[in-house]
Scaffold this motif. Structure first.
Motif, PDB file in Angstrom:
ATOM      1  N   TRP A 121       0.904  -1.507   0.084  1.00  0.00           N
ATOM      2  CA  TRP A 121       0.111  -0.061   0.002  1.00  0.00           C
ATOM      3  C   TRP A 121       0.967   1.340  -0.151  1.00  0.00           C
ATOM      4  CZ3 TRP A 121      -4.891   1.389  -1.301  1.00  0.00           C
ATOM      5  CH2 TRP A 121      -5.170   2.611  -0.455  1.00  0.00           C
ATOM      6  N   ASN A 122       1.736   1.161   0.945  1.00  0.00           N
ATOM      7  CA  ASN A 122       2.647   2.311   0.958  1.00  0.00           C
ATOM      8  C   ASN A 122       3.301   2.876  -0.341  1.00  0.00           C
ATOM      9  OD1 ASN A 122       2.067   3.348   3.312  1.00  0.00           O
ATOM     10  ND2 ASN A 122       3.637   2.176   4.333  1.00  0.00           N
ATOM     11  N   GLU A 123       4.067   1.445  -0.880  1.00  0.00           N
ATOM     12  CA  GLU A 123       4.656   1.816  -2.190  1.00  0.00           C
ATOM     13  C   GLU A 123       3.790   2.435  -3.271  1.00  0.00           C
ATOM     14  OE1 GLU A 123       6.524  -1.320  -5.246  1.00  0.00           O
ATOM     15  OE2 GLU A 123       6.826  -1.816  -3.369  1.00  0.00           O
ATOM     16  N   PHE A 124       2.903   2.084  -3.572  1.00  0.00           N
ATOM     17  CA  PHE A 124       1.909   2.334  -4.635  1.00  0.00           C
ATOM     18  C   PHE A 124       1.103   3.751  -4.267  1.00  0.00           C
ATOM     19  CE2 PHE A 124       2.745  -1.748  -6.197  1.00  0.00           C
ATOM     20  CZ  PHE A 124       3.088  -1.602  -7.419  1.00  0.00           C
ATOM     21  N   VAL A 125       0.607   3.827  -3.181  1.00  0.00           N
ATOM     22  CA  VAL A 125       0.172   5.101  -2.637  1.00  0.00           C
ATOM     23  C   VAL A 125       0.924   6.340  -2.540  1.00  0.00           C
ATOM     24  CG1 VAL A 125      -1.131   6.134  -0.858  1.00  0.00           C
ATOM     25  CG2 VAL A 125      -1.769   4.009  -1.485  1.00  0.00           C
ATOM     26  N   LEU A 126       2.265   6.255  -2.596  1.00  0.00           N
ATOM     27  CA  LEU A 126       3.170   7.216  -2.350  1.00  0.00           C
ATOM     28  C   LEU A 126       3.683   7.614  -3.885  1.00  0.00           C
ATOM     29  CD1 LEU A 126       5.141   6.422   1.022  1.00  0.00           C
ATOM     30  CD2 LEU A 126       3.321   7.969   0.447  1.00  0.00           C
ATOM     31  N   LYS A 127       3.532   6.802  -4.831  1.00  0.00           N
ATOM     32  CA  LYS A 127       3.581   7.134  -6.226  1.00  0.00           C
ATOM     33  C   LYS A 127       2.879   8.130  -6.640  1.00  0.00           C
ATOM     34  CE  LYS A 127       5.694   2.969  -8.203  1.00  0.00           C
ATOM     35  NZ  LYS A 127       5.771   2.142  -9.237  1.00  0.00           N
ATOM     36  N   ASN A 128       3.613   9.418  -7.227  1.00  0.00           N
ATOM     37  CA  ASN A 128       2.630  10.577  -7.521  1.00  0.00           C
ATOM     38  C   ASN A 128       2.197  10.533  -9.163  1.00  0.00           C
ATOM     39  OD1 ASN A 128       2.775  11.769  -4.847  1.00  0.00           O
ATOM     40  ND2 ASN A 128       4.830  12.695  -5.444  1.00  0.00           N
ATOM     41  N   ASP A 129       2.784   9.593  -9.757  1.00  0.00           N
ATOM     42  CA  ASP A 129       2.319   9.718 -11.192  1.00  0.00           C
ATOM     43  C   ASP A 129       1.411   8.657 -11.568  1.00  0.00           C
ATOM     44  OD1 ASP A 129       3.912   7.527 -10.553  1.00  0.00           O
ATOM     45  OD2 ASP A 129       5.033   7.359 -12.383  1.00  0.00           O
ATOM     46  N   ILE A 130       0.459   8.248 -10.374  1.00  0.00           N
ATOM     47  CA  ILE A 130      -0.379   7.536 -10.778  1.00  0.00           C
ATOM     48  C   ILE A 130      -1.856   8.162 -10.633  1.00  0.00           C
ATOM     49  CG2 ILE A 130      -1.769   5.178 -10.197  1.00  0.00           C
ATOM     50  CD1 ILE A 130       1.095   4.266  -9.336  1.00  0.00           C
ATOM     51  N   ASN A 131      -2.578   8.085 -11.471  1.00  0.00           N
ATOM     52  CA  ASN A 131      -4.032   8.714 -11.385  1.00  0.00           C
ATOM     53  C   ASN A 131      -5.206   7.684 -10.976  1.00  0.00           C
ATOM     54  OD1 ASN A 131      -3.361  11.423 -11.909  1.00  0.00           O
ATOM     55  ND2 ASN A 131      -3.277  10.979 -14.163  1.00  0.00           N
TER      56      ASN A 131
END
Length: 184
Positions: A121-131
């Motif tokens: 969760w932390n790895e993917f939620v913290l990515k800013n380039d995903i809408n």
């Protein structure tokens, strides 16, 4: 960011076997179940549990996806593929009383599973380039993500119904999470 979490469709489990990590086949009419699903076509990324019951859904919709071991259901260790009624009482009763901390032999407890899911969760939620992301996974994983978002006690996670083949949609806006839809 919009996060779509979808639980795999119904499994074929007439003997009420305990399963999590183990491969459990989808019910025989699973293509009919898939046809009832509403999958968007504009995901930036699709991530699936490596369990066949999840990957079949991604394959059916011809999604470009990756798998992540952290999205697997709970590991029930030596209980996997045993009838719940065949698990010795001296093993299962302590788990019923404290499923957060107690685990099956060679399995994991809920705290360990939570750490695994939280890492994803932390790895993917913290990515800013995903809408917009689609996560194809299991009820336990979805409940743990909701527990992270809503901050309720772990022992209450089974109070949330996560239906087969249904989505939970979560919005993230400037670090604020909101559950937009449940079981749609």
């Amino acid at each position: 960011m919009e996060i779509h979490l979808i639980r795999h469709t119904a499994v074929e489990n007439p003997e009420n076997l305990c399963y999590g990590f183990a491969e459990m086949p989808l019910r025989k009419d699973y293509p009919e179940d898939f046809n009832r699903l509403e999958i968007d076509d504009d995901y930036d990324i699709v991530v699936s549990s490596p369990s066949q019951r999840c990957c079949l859904l991604a394959d059916y919709f011809k999604l470009d996806y990756q798998t992540d071991e952290r999205l697997r259901e709970m590991n029930f260790g030596n209980w996997e593929m045993k009838k719940w009624t065949d698990i010795p009482e001296e093993e299962i009763n302590p788990w019923y009383k404290d499923f957060v901390n107690i685990k099956a032999t060679d399995g994991e407890n809920l705290v360990e599973m939570q750490a695994r899911v939280f890492s994803f969760w932390n790895e993917f939620v913290l990515k800013n380039d995903i809408n917009k992301i689609l996560i194809i996974t299991h009820a336990g994983v979805i409940r743990l993500i909701l527990q992270t978002v809503l901050q309720f006690p772990l022992e209450n996670m089974f109070n949330i119904q996560i239906d087969y083949g249904k989505k939970v949609i979560i919005n993230v806006n400037e670090g604020i999470f909101s559950v937009k839809k449940m079981n749609v």
